[in-house]
Structure formats: C-alpha cells, structure tokens
Write a protein that holds these residues in place. Sequence first.
Motif, short mmCIF file in Angstrom:
data_model
loop_
_atom_site.label_atom_id
_atom_site.label_comp_id
_atom_site.label_asym_id
_atom_site.label_seq_id
_atom_site.Cartn_x
_atom_site.Cartn_y
_atom_site.Cartn_z
N GLY A 34 17.24 -54.06 33.71
CA GLY A 34 17.78 -53.55 34.40
C GLY A 34 18.81 -54.09 35.31
O GLY A 34 19.46 -53.63 36.25
N VAL A 35 18.81 -55.36 34.98
CA VAL A 35 19.76 -56.57 35.51
C VAL A 35 21.22 -56.76 34.84
O VAL A 35 21.09 -56.86 33.66
CB VAL A 35 19.09 -57.71 35.84
N ARG A 36 22.06 -56.43 35.48
CA ARG A 36 23.40 -56.65 34.81
C ARG A 36 23.77 -58.55 34.94
O ARG A 36 24.07 -58.85 36.08
CB ARG A 36 24.55 -56.18 35.31
N PRO A 37 23.82 -59.04 33.78
CA PRO A 37 23.93 -60.53 34.04
C PRO A 37 25.26 -60.92 34.47
O PRO A 37 26.24 -60.12 34.01
CB PRO A 37 23.56 -61.22 32.75
N GLU A 38 25.44 -61.96 35.23
CA GLU A 38 26.92 -62.53 35.44
C GLU A 38 27.19 -63.19 34.00
O GLU A 38 26.51 -63.98 33.61
CB GLU A 38 26.74 -63.56 36.68
N PRO A 47 25.49 -66.59 30.06
CA PRO A 47 24.98 -65.37 30.92
C PRO A 47 23.92 -65.80 32.17
O PRO A 47 23.29 -66.77 31.81
CB PRO A 47 24.25 -64.32 30.10
N TYR A 72 21.08 -64.31 34.73
CA TYR A 72 20.14 -63.36 35.09
C TYR A 72 19.53 -63.80 36.28
O TYR A 72 18.93 -64.70 36.45
CB TYR A 72 19.12 -62.65 34.19
N GLU A 129 19.49 -62.09 26.31
CA GLU A 129 20.37 -61.08 26.39
C GLU A 129 20.41 -60.46 24.60
O GLU A 129 20.40 -59.40 24.71
CB GLU A 129 21.76 -61.52 26.58
N GLU A 170 19.59 -56.63 23.67
CA GLU A 170 20.53 -55.84 22.92
C GLU A 170 19.99 -55.30 21.51
O GLU A 170 20.28 -54.13 21.09
CB GLU A 170 21.81 -56.81 22.43
#
Length: 221
Positions: free
Chosen positions: A156-160, A195, A197, A213, A217
């Motif tokens: 549920g976390v969108r990584p930078e 990435p 998180y 990641e 995916e």
Amino acid sequence: MLAGPAQNITKGRLQMFTLDNIISTYAGHRPEPIGKYRFFSVLVPFVEDEKGRVCLMYEVRAHDMVSQPGEICFPGGHMEKGETPLQCALRETEEETGIPVSAIKVIGQGDILYGYANYTLYTHLGVIRYEDYLKAHVQKDEVDEVFLVALEDIAGVRPEIFTENITTEIDDDFPYEKVGIDEDYAWRVGQWTIPIYDVDGRVIWGLTARITEKLLETLGE
C-alpha cells in the motif's frame, strides 16, 4: 602498466595451441566471470504472523559494521567457493538470524539482480513459521534485529523512485592516442534505480527495496 595475460604467453606455449588442444580444453570448461566479479545470494523470507497476515522478514544490519551499517536488508551474503546460490542464502540466514535451515521451507528461486559494480545478487524465497521467527537469536556483530512487515502494508506504499546516472572515470595516464580515440570518447554509462519505501517508520531502500518492488510486481501480476 602491467602486462595482460596475453602478453605473458611465451612463444613455446603458443606452439602448443593446436585445434585439438583448444577443443579438449573447452569441452570441459566451466564458464566464469572475466575480471573481478562477486556473487551474493539472499533469502526472501515469508512469515505468517499471529494475525494471519503474510509478512516479509527483514533484518537491520549492525550499526557498527564497516559496510552499510544500520541498513535494512534480507538475510544473505557473499557466496563461498563451491557453494550454490541457494546454499549460500540458507547458510547466511542461519548464521545471521539463528533460524536453522531445517526450519525454512524453500519455495523457489526469485529474480536475479545484476549490479553495476561487478556483482550479481541471487534471491530465493522461503517460508518460516511464526514460532521459529520468535525464536530467532541474531548474530550481534552483524545484525541488530529482525522484524516483520505485512505484505498488505508495504504493497500500500508508493515508493519514492530516484534514478541516478553511473558514469565512467578514466585515469589521466590512459593512452588515448595509442588506441585511436580522444578524451571525448563516448564511454559506456548506465543508470541505477533506487526505490525508497517508508513503512511505519522503517526506511527500506536500495537493493532490498528493488527486490521488494520486483516481488510485489510479480505477485501483483
């Protein structure tokens, strides 16, 4: 400048290079990296916690280590001679966390990460029971702690995402004229995706984040 392997071959040895010798040599040849190269392998452990949630088990590297102190990673390390990637991942997991190999159910091989700094990182997936996770006793000179992150939380976390350029730095004494190029030669360059998180105050980044990641995916597919 040191002479390369080809420059060290004597005329007498060259006379031994027959087609029969070449064919017999390479018939049993085991391919290996050219130049300095390293292989690593990690275990990506799944643990079902007391709430029934499927989690990933991470570890925190000891803060007084010379290499990557305090970073979050998966258990694993450098492959020893004659060791397979799976054997390495299981051995390192037991050494670092105290969780015995017999308590790890191997699922299979994960994806492979090819690094820009002359290394390859293999991944293997495994299942560890929650009660065995609770019994972990980490090797304090390498690991500060192990902890769990629920898959649903990290998914549920969108990584930078940061993309960094990898450039080539050539020494001043390189013989440009001898090889027929100038200082503006277009050396190969690359890019490295990083990435990051942030999950419940735990910052997972770098290689571990890239593995995470790719895992998410693949599971999402």
